[in-house]
Design a protein around this motif. Structure first.
Motif, PDB file in Angstrom:
ATOM      1  N   TYR A  44       0.847  -1.201   0.000  1.00  0.00           N
ATOM      2  CA  TYR A  44       0.000   0.000   0.000  1.00  0.00           C
ATOM      3  C   TYR A  44       0.879   1.247   0.000  1.00  0.00           C
ATOM      4  O   TYR A  44       1.850   1.331   0.729  1.00  0.00           O
ATOM      5  N   LEU A  75      -7.822  -2.869  -0.003  1.00  0.00           N
ATOM      6  CA  LEU A  75      -6.894  -3.515   0.910  1.00  0.00           C
ATOM      7  C   LEU A  75      -7.256  -4.979   1.074  1.00  0.00           C
ATOM      8  O   LEU A  75      -8.439  -5.340   1.110  1.00  0.00           O
ATOM      9  N   VAL A  76      -6.236  -5.815   1.178  1.00  0.00           N
ATOM     10  CA  VAL A  76      -6.430  -7.253   1.329  1.00  0.00           C
ATOM     11  C   VAL A  76      -5.691  -7.694   2.587  1.00  0.00           C
ATOM     12  O   VAL A  76      -4.465  -7.594   2.652  1.00  0.00           O
ATOM     13  N   PRO A  77      -6.435  -8.162   3.597  1.00  0.00           N
ATOM     14  CA  PRO A  77      -5.757  -8.561   4.832  1.00  0.00           C
ATOM     15  C   PRO A  77      -4.894  -9.801   4.611  1.00  0.00           C
ATOM     16  O   PRO A  77      -5.265 -10.704   3.859  1.00  0.00           O
ATOM     17  N   SER A  78      -3.752  -9.814   5.270  1.00  0.00           N
ATOM     18  CA  SER A  78      -2.861 -10.961   5.147  1.00  0.00           C
ATOM     19  C   SER A  78      -3.126 -11.942   6.287  1.00  0.00           C
ATOM     20  O   SER A  78      -3.154 -11.554   7.452  1.00  0.00           O
ATOM     21  N   GLN A  97      -0.537 -11.521  10.239  1.00  0.00           N
ATOM     22  CA  GLN A  97      -1.777 -10.983  10.784  1.00  0.00           C
ATOM     23  C   GLN A  97      -1.621  -9.520  11.176  1.00  0.00           C
ATOM     24  O   GLN A  97      -0.598  -9.107  11.705  1.00  0.00           O
ATOM     25  N   LYS A 150      -1.534  -7.194   9.061  1.00  0.00           N
ATOM     26  CA  LYS A 150      -0.947  -6.459   7.940  1.00  0.00           C
ATOM     27  C   LYS A 150      -1.792  -6.655   6.678  1.00  0.00           C
ATOM     28  O   LYS A 150      -2.575  -7.592   6.587  1.00  0.00           O
ATOM     29  N   PHE A 151      -1.586  -5.745   5.734  1.00  0.00           N
ATOM     30  CA  PHE A 151      -2.447  -5.718   4.558  1.00  0.00           C
ATOM     31  C   PHE A 151      -1.655  -5.569   3.273  1.00  0.00           C
ATOM     32  O   PHE A 151      -0.663  -4.841   3.231  1.00  0.00           O
ATOM     33  N   TYR A 152      -2.117  -6.242   2.240  1.00  0.00           N
ATOM     34  CA  TYR A 152      -1.694  -5.930   0.884  1.00  0.00           C
ATOM     35  C   TYR A 152      -2.621  -4.837   0.341  1.00  0.00           C
ATOM     36  O   TYR A 152      -3.702  -4.616   0.870  1.00  0.00           O
ATOM     37  N   LEU A 169      -8.005 -13.829   9.888  1.00  0.00           N
ATOM     38  CA  LEU A 169      -7.302 -12.674   9.343  1.00  0.00           C
ATOM     39  C   LEU A 169      -6.970 -11.653  10.416  1.00  0.00           C
ATOM     40  O   LEU A 169      -6.344 -10.631  10.131  1.00  0.00           O
ATOM     41  N   VAL A 185      -9.094  -9.714  11.772  1.00  0.00           N
ATOM     42  CA  VAL A 185      -9.805  -8.500  11.379  1.00  0.00           C
ATOM     43  C   VAL A 185     -11.136  -8.465  12.117  1.00  0.00           C
ATOM     44  O   VAL A 185     -11.783  -9.496  12.289  1.00  0.00           O
TER      45      VAL A 185
END
Length: 639
Positions: A198, A207-210, A214, A216-218, A631, A633
């Motif tokens: 990002y 955003l894509v959660p990793s 955990q 963190k996001f792509y 995730l 989240v």
RNA sequence: GGGGUGGUAGUUAAGUUGGUUAUAACGCCGGCCUGUCACGCCGGAGGCCGCGGGUUCGAGUCCCGUCCACCCCGCCA
């Protein structure tokens, strides 16, 4: 069924049979477009992606006598199968998927000129139903008036319609022409990741959660920008990719959250080299998609170019529609010279410049005019309708108009009383106003004036019938808009931010201005515009570390964050980066404009609505607590 | 985030100053029909009037809220 799939095999598509095929035994598969039952004989229009063929179920052809005038019964005639087929025809309904074996018959003088296969019909000797079909939610005709909401919910039905089939086929042709042309031009088709880091600024990222990291996001890549520059650093020299991009911004008629770019990056090139390559690509695309030679419109194979500043001055934006004139006239200098010319609003602006409160070099406030020619013959209510259309521009307060009388005086105008005769004459002359013309004025903050007047220009053109409401109207007005400012004012006094991104190369002659007058530094950036739509944009990149440093100096506080965001790129650029630059074409927009489709949704197989939802699948959806837990989240507000 | 338009049968639309059983076309279902190709003729079924409140003796219609779709501004290097 297996007899048709395994043994008989399809011999033709539904668009291919002609008079020359009369007498042949053929096997066709397709969907039932329509059925006309005459009790005895039944006609069915059979449709596949290539066209429509009329097939006939007629029990009379079980008898040899009926064939007498057709040169005798065919070898494949089996009375029992023919009778069975006729029974099936009684049951068949719209959109059923059927297969038939039959004989091509001439329709003699009874041709149907509306379809390509209208000279013939196929007399069915044997038939099978591959599948029945629910009655479709809407009629699958070419000129559809069904609400888009419904069409999107049953997209697979909508896509059966010929207009959409044509467009997606055209997309295929565009893709193929692009791959051929750019490959031949020495570009390698290389892939870049979708799951990326990002970076703030620019378009908002999805955003894509990793799960593995955990918390963190792509981000989904908004474009391959950084990676394609790294390809240049890596020595691949020339690159292209037909690539999906993702932007989490509000949608429009020409914007989708995921869209396709034709992405290109070239080493050892200047602006002209990029233009030349892309002009060739567009020519190739036109040839492939429309069968049109653009040399008819642009004989030397080049598109016109105008500087960004000129585009703003004449048209109020950086993507002017050149299918018509109606250029803006900037009256700011004249108004300053006239001291306002008696008009209080003008005088206010003039005073600010004369007193030095505003800088004449940068012109933060301006006065612009646009002339609606007398020939437009717009009534007063129509003019007010036009003004109404401008109200959705935020900050719009009103449009001053003046109708020019024979003696040059102004009527129907709030300015008529106050303007001095001298100022009036000077303004009439400046805008070239003739009797019966209506001059529209807009003044104040430059951005607002430009936005309002740009919209007015297009609205007037549509009202006058100079361009259609949508579609190309047979005109293809390409142009390059070049060399916009590198910086724009930041939030704080005297601060600057990059107008596009910090890696665009400043125009050589403007390098000294970096330290003295950043506002006037232009850069090697360019947009390709077609009929008022930006269909592509790019730049020559900044590969020189010294100039890079000077640009960062102007950006000041952005420097630290730039290092944090783009450190890998800065390192790469110091590792032996060739001079390079590139461009990306919005391929969906190209497809939309070439096909004349009214929206981007019509050229994307499975598009999203304005709210970014998929009417067919219901995406996006809520997910299980356990999935979120994986995730790390948590959803804060109730869904 | 802001402004605008719309939502009534499967589809597209009409629905008057609030008033009996909410219309039409196409589609669908049944019957008839051997040259249609927008086939034709006869008959029929089909409605949470987007959803939730409110006003009223009475709401598709008026008021408030809300959801959905579309168009525009902001935003989109």
């Amino acid at each position: 069924m297996s007899r048709f799939i395994d043994d008989l095999k399809r011999t033709h598509r539904c668009g291919s049979l002609r008079a020359a095929d009369v007498g042949k035994e053929v096997v066709l598969f397709g969907w039932v477009e329509s059925r006309r039952d005459h009790g005895g004989c039944v006609f069915i229009d059979l449709r596949d992606r290539e066209g429509i063929t009329q097939i006939v179920f007629d029990p009379a052809y079980a008898e040899a006598d009926t064939w007498a005038s057709r040169g005798g019964a065919p070898a494949g005639l089996d009375k029992e199968l023919l009778a069975k087929a006729h029974d099936l025809a009684e049951q068949i309904r719209g959109e059923w998927v059927v297969g038939i074996r039959g004989v091509v018959l001439s329709r003699g003088s009874n041709v149907n000129p509306k379809i390509a296969t209208g000279e013939i019909e196929v007399l069915v000797l044997e038939a099978t139903v591959f599948n029945k079909a629910d009655t479709p939610a809407f009629e699958l005709k070419d000129d559809i008036d069904t609400r888009e909401e419904v069409r999107l919910q049953y997209r697979y039905l909508d896509l059966r319609r010929a207009p959409l089939q044509r467009i997606l086929r055209m997309r295929h042709e565009i893709n193929r022409a692009t791959r051929n042309y750019l490959s031949d031009a020495g570009c390698l088709e290389l892939e870049t990741p979708f799951l990326v880091k990002y970076t703030p600024g620019g378009a908002r990222n999805f955003l894509v959660p990793s799960r593995l990291s955990q918390g963190k996001f792509y981000a989904l890549a908004e474009s391959p920008q950084l990676y394609k520059q790294l390809f240049m650093v890596a020595g691949f020299d020339r690159y292209f990719q037909i690539v999906k991009c993702f932007r989490d911004e509000d949608l429009r008629v020409d914007r989708q959250p995921e869209f396709t770019q034709i992405d290109v990056e070239l080493s050892f090139v200047n602006q002209d080299d990029v233009f030349t390559l892309m002009e060739g690509l567009v020519f190739a695309i036109y040839k492939a998609a429309l069968g049109q030679d653009l040399h008819d419109v642009f004989p030397d194979g080049r598109f016109p170019r105008i500087p960004f500043s000129e585009s703003m001055a004449k048209y109020g934006n950086d993507k002017p529609d050149l299918r018509f004139g109606l250029e803006h006239v900037d009256l700011t200098d004249l108004v300053i010279e006239l001291g306002g010319g008696g008009v209080p609003f003008f005088a206010e602006i003039a005073d600010r410049y004369t007193s030095g409160a505003l800088s004449r070099a940068h012109k933060p406030q301006i006065v612009k005019a646009l002339v609606i020619p007398a020939a437009a013959n717009l009534s007063r209510p129509q003019l007010e309708e036009l003004e109404k259309g401008l109200r959705d521009v935020k900050g719009f307060r009103g449009l001053a108009r003046a109708k020019v009388a024979e003696d040059g005086s102004w009527t129907q105008s709030p300015l008529a009383k106050s303007v001095t005769p001298d100022a009036r004459a000077r303004i009439n002359a400046a805008v070239g106003a003739k009797t019966g013309d209506v001059i529209c004025f807009q003044f104040g903050l430059a951005d607002l004036v430009h936005t309002v007047m740009a919209k007015l220009r297009v609205d007037v053109a549509k009202r006058m019938g100079l361009i259609p409401e949508y579609g190309h109207g047979g005109k293809w007005k390409f142009l390059w808009v070049t060399n916009p400012p590198l910086f724009e004012p930041g939030d704080g006094e005297g601060t600057w931010v990059a107008a596009h991104h910090a890696f665009t190369r400043p125009v050589d002659e403007h390098l000294p201005l970096l330290e003295t007058d950043p506002a006037r530094v232009e850069c090697y950036r360019y947009d390709l515009v077609l009929n008022g739509f930006e269909i592509g944009g790019g730049s020559i990149r900044l590969h020189d570390p010294d100039v890079q440093q000077r640009v960062f100096n102007v950006l000041g506080i952005e420097l630290e964050s730039a290092r944090e965001k783009f450190g890998f790129l800065l390192d790469a650029l110091r590792s032996g980066a060739p001079p390079h630059g590139g461009i990306a074409l919005g391929m969906d927009r190209v497809a939309m404009l070439l096909s004349g489709a009214p929206t981007l949704r019509d050229v994307i197989p499975f598009p999203k609505t304005n709210q970014g939802t998929d009417q067919m699948t219901g995406a996006p959806v809520t997910v299980d607590a356990s999935q979120l837990a994986d995730l790390a989240v948590r959803v804060v507000s109730a869904p």
